[in-house]
Design an enzyme around this catalytic site. Structure first.
Site, PDB file in Angstrom:
ATOM      1  N   ARG A  32      11.702   2.807  12.336  1.00 54.88           N
ATOM      2  CA  ARG A  32      12.082   3.884  11.420  1.00 54.88           C
ATOM      3  C   ARG A  32      10.986   4.249  10.419  1.00 54.88           C
ATOM      4  O   ARG A  32      11.079   5.256   9.732  1.00 54.88           O
ATOM      5  CB  ARG A  32      13.382   3.504  10.681  1.00 54.88           C
ATOM      6  CG  ARG A  32      14.614   3.636  11.547  1.00 54.88           C
ATOM      7  CD  ARG A  32      15.823   2.957  10.934  1.00 54.88           C
ATOM      8  NE  ARG A  32      15.767   1.508  11.067  1.00 54.88           N
ATOM      9  CZ  ARG A  32      16.627   0.668  10.496  1.00 54.88           C
ATOM     10  NH1 ARG A  32      17.581   1.122   9.718  1.00 54.88           N
ATOM     11  NH2 ARG A  32      16.518  -0.629  10.690  1.00 54.88           N
ATOM     12  N   GLN A  57       5.638 -13.717  18.434  1.00 54.20           N
ATOM     13  CA  GLN A  57       6.878 -13.483  19.161  1.00 54.20           C
ATOM     14  C   GLN A  57       6.663 -12.271  20.059  1.00 54.20           C
ATOM     15  O   GLN A  57       6.581 -11.151  19.585  1.00 54.20           O
ATOM     16  CB  GLN A  57       8.022 -13.215  18.168  1.00 54.20           C
ATOM     17  CG  GLN A  57       9.363 -12.997  18.848  1.00 54.20           C
ATOM     18  CD  GLN A  57      10.355 -12.260  17.957  1.00 54.20           C
ATOM     19  OE1 GLN A  57       9.995 -11.664  16.951  1.00 54.20           O
ATOM     20  NE2 GLN A  57      11.610 -12.298  18.339  1.00 54.20           N
ATOM     21  N   THR A  62      16.224 -11.391  15.670  1.00 50.86           N
ATOM     22  CA  THR A  62      15.847 -12.314  14.588  1.00 50.86           C
ATOM     23  C   THR A  62      16.042 -13.783  14.988  1.00 50.86           C
ATOM     24  O   THR A  62      15.272 -14.650  14.574  1.00 50.86           O
ATOM     25  CB  THR A  62      16.671 -12.013  13.321  1.00 50.86           C
ATOM     26  OG1 THR A  62      18.066 -11.957  13.665  1.00 50.86           O
ATOM     27  CG2 THR A  62      16.267 -10.693  12.692  1.00 50.86           C
ATOM     28  N   GLY A 108      24.448  -6.567   7.921  1.00 51.70           N
ATOM     29  CA  GLY A 108      25.400  -7.519   8.477  1.00 51.70           C
ATOM     30  C   GLY A 108      26.452  -7.831   7.413  1.00 51.70           C
ATOM     31  O   GLY A 108      26.130  -8.068   6.248  1.00 51.70           O
ATOM     32  N   ASN A 150      13.143  -0.168   5.545  1.00 52.64           N
ATOM     33  CA  ASN A 150      13.180   0.271   6.938  1.00 52.64           C
ATOM     34  C   ASN A 150      12.564   1.641   7.148  1.00 52.64           C
ATOM     35  O   ASN A 150      12.293   2.027   8.267  1.00 52.64           O
ATOM     36  CB  ASN A 150      14.625   0.299   7.450  1.00 52.64           C
ATOM     37  CG  ASN A 150      15.210  -1.106   7.521  1.00 52.64           C
ATOM     38  OD1 ASN A 150      14.676  -1.974   8.193  1.00 52.64           O
ATOM     39  ND2 ASN A 150      16.281  -1.331   6.788  1.00 52.64           N
ATOM     40  N   ASN A 180     -32.341   5.357  -9.392  1.00 54.97           N
ATOM     41  CA  ASN A 180     -32.377   3.890  -9.290  1.00 54.97           C
ATOM     42  C   ASN A 180     -32.575   3.396  -7.867  1.00 54.97           C
ATOM     43  O   ASN A 180     -32.781   2.224  -7.643  1.00 54.97           O
ATOM     44  CB  ASN A 180     -31.078   3.295  -9.855  1.00 54.97           C
ATOM     45  CG  ASN A 180     -29.831   3.872  -9.192  1.00 54.97           C
ATOM     46  OD1 ASN A 180     -29.824   5.018  -8.751  1.00 54.97           O
ATOM     47  ND2 ASN A 180     -28.796   3.070  -9.122  1.00 54.97           N
ATOM     48  N   TYR A 181     -32.554   4.302  -6.911  1.00 49.83           N
ATOM     49  CA  TYR A 181     -32.559   3.885  -5.504  1.00 49.83           C
ATOM     50  C   TYR A 181     -33.716   4.561  -4.794  1.00 49.83           C
ATOM     51  O   TYR A 181     -33.830   5.798  -4.799  1.00 49.83           O
ATOM     52  CB  TYR A 181     -31.215   4.314  -4.891  1.00 49.83           C
ATOM     53  CG  TYR A 181     -30.989   3.886  -3.464  1.00 49.83           C
ATOM     54  CD1 TYR A 181     -31.142   2.556  -3.076  1.00 49.83           C
ATOM     55  CD2 TYR A 181     -30.601   4.820  -2.495  1.00 49.83           C
ATOM     56  CE1 TYR A 181     -30.917   2.175  -1.771  1.00 49.83           C
ATOM     57  CE2 TYR A 181     -30.361   4.434  -1.189  1.00 49.83           C
ATOM     58  CZ  TYR A 181     -30.528   3.110  -0.829  1.00 49.83           C
ATOM     59  OH  TYR A 181     -30.290   2.734   0.469  1.00 49.83           O
TER      60      TYR A 181
END
Ligand code: UD1
Ligand code: CA
Length: 462
Positions: A15, A73, A79, A137, A228, A391-392
């Site tokens: 979902r 798994q 579950t 549940g 979910n 600086n570079y």
């Protein structure tokens, strides 16, 4: 007595409609799984096993070196099947605490209570009563739906219309006596609506085995909300942020709007701090006394000292090395501070100024459109609009050192490595590639010429 923890994180999270594994989505700057792992760490378990499956490589890589055991798994058959994979890793005795990787805000205290309620003997379920229990549940009790003894859990999809009215739900968190759990897991069947091996079926097995089943209530709904979908993730983020905002206000921080602040890490505030709307704080941010943060700032890994002011639309990213804004300093609007920006007392950084890996001493100012990278800036330096440190050199970074009281005019390029002595002035528009002596004016630009008798071109006549 041994304590093992199993965190289930193998599900696809269909979902979420995302290529990323669900538990790797972020809440307040940390992945869902990181929240659970961090909370679980407080229980000092003997072993913490994470069940991975969908996007296992991503999840495992994110926790390399965290002292967790990973078990894959494949395929994901529910579950109960998930926890079955962890069985070889579990002790033979003691307690196993099972957590859902997608229930991120579960509290450490609640988990400790659950482990205690189990005590290696009883099956302890974490439940909560919800106004809308859809999808969860349901806790089935004998007789009295509130006080009766727990007989089992029925999944929403398998529940009868009458059972669907039950508002007490299983949160996905349980603590079980490990020896019993191993036996129950081995006996699970998948004869249900989803053809899955449900972990929740162990409850009826416990009842049949005369193992005591206890239901422990969660402290509040927020700590047990599962993610979910993108909408649920956003909803939980807002609840979490509101909790942080309330705690900040409780400590006296004045938030212009508690619903318009985001803290994705740790925000530590002194006294009389004011934060305007739509600011985002990431990593560790410390604000001293009387600090004011104007609207729309993003601040990550930074210490801001007493009386400092950060104006709107400022972006500070201290990354790993951090950043500091000194006492009484003023930064922004539209300033950008990068890692290693270290601003001393009363420093002023104005609009469209970028500072990286540079130290600015007391009272230094760079007010407009400038870049300071790898620089050491002395006290009271005035750094002109449009000036930059080069600086570079394409391969290496070099430092620029500006002594106290240096004035750098507008639109200068300081080609590093370079040192400008104390009190020196760099004339506007100069590109300076060698050291400038203290106290002198250094100018490096073509002199202006004026041509007498010059006339502007005029349009040719047709
Ligand atoms: C589960 C519970 C339900 C409870 C709810 C609370 C079961 C059968 N149902 O339902 O009673 O109210 O949690 O949020 O346990 N997972 C795996 N492997 C799998 C399946 C899932 O590792 O094969 C992981 C998921 O990544 C997730 C967790 O287990 O972290 C829960 O799975 P999910 O499918 O979301 O369970 P729910 O249907 O919400
Ligand atoms: Ca499911």
């Amino acid at each position: 007595m041994a304590l093992d923890i199993v965190i289930m994180a193998a599900g696809k999270g269909t979902r979420m409609k995302s290529a990323r594994p669900k538990v790797m989505h972020r809440l307040a700057g940390r992945s869902l799984l990181q929240h659970v792992v961090d909370t679980a760490a407080g229980l000092k378990a003997d072993r913490t096993v994470v069940i991975t499956g969908h996007g296992a490589d991503q999840a495992e890589a994110a926790f390399a070196g965290a002292g967790l055991a990973f078990v894959r798994q494949e395929p994901q058959l529910g579950t109960g099947h998930a926890v079955q994979q962890a069985v070889p890793q579990l002790h033979d005795e003691g307690t196993t605490l099972i957590l859902n990787g997608d229930v991120p805000l579960i509290g450490a205290g609640t988990l400790a209570r659950l482990v205690q309620a189990c005590g290696g003997k009883s099956l302890a379920l974490l439940t909560v009563v919800l106004d809308d229990p859809t999808g969860y549940g349901r806790i089935i009790r004998s007789g009295d739906p509130v006080g009766g003894t727990v007989e089992g859990i029925v999944e929403h999809k398998d529940a009868t219309p009458a059972q669907r009215h039950i508002q007490e739900i299983y949160t996905g968190v349980m603590a079980a006596p490990t020896a019993h759990l191993k036996r129950w897991l081995a006996a699970l069947k998948n004869d249900n609506a989803q053809k899955e091996y449900y972990l929740t079926d162990v409850v009826a097995m416990a009842v049949a085995d005369h193992v005591h089943v206890v239901a422990t209530h969660a402290n509040d709904e927020t700590e047990v909300l599962g993610i979910n979908s993108a909408a649920q993730l956003a909803e939980l983020e807002r609840r979490y942020q509101r909790r942080i905002a309330d705690a900040l206000m409780e400590a006296g921080v004045r938030l212009a709007d508690p619903d318009r602040i985001d803290v994705r890490g740790e925000l530590v505030c002194g006294q009389d701090v004011e934060i305007d709307v739509n600011c985002v704080f990431e990593g560790r941010v410390e604000l001293g006394d009387n600090v004011r943060i104007a609207s729309h700032c993003v601040i990550r890994n930074c210490r801001i000292e007493d009386n400092a002011l950060v104006r709107s639309f400022t972006h500070v990213d201290g990354e790993k090395s951090g950043a500091r804004i000194g006492r009484g300093a003023e930064v922004g609007p539209f300033a950008r501070l990068r890692p290693g920006a270290d601003l001393g007392e009363d420093v002023h950084i104005g609009n469209f100024v970028e500072v990286k890996n540079s130290t600015l001493a007391k009272g230094a100012k760079a007010n407009h459109l400038a870049y300071l990278g790898d620089a050491t800036v002395g006290e009271r330096v005035n750094y002109g609009a449009g000036s930059i440190t080069a600086n570079y050199d394409g391969a290496n970074k070099h430092r620029t050192v500006l002594g106290d009281d240096v004035h750098v005019g507008s639109n200068c390029v300081l080609v590093a490595p370079i040192t400008v002595g104390a009190g020196a002035t760099i004339g506007a528009g100069s590109t300076v590639s060698k050291d400038a002596p203290a106290g002198q004016l250094t100018v490096a630009r073509a002199k202006a010429q004026s041509l007498a008798g010059w006339t502007r071109p005029v349009k040719a006549k047709k």
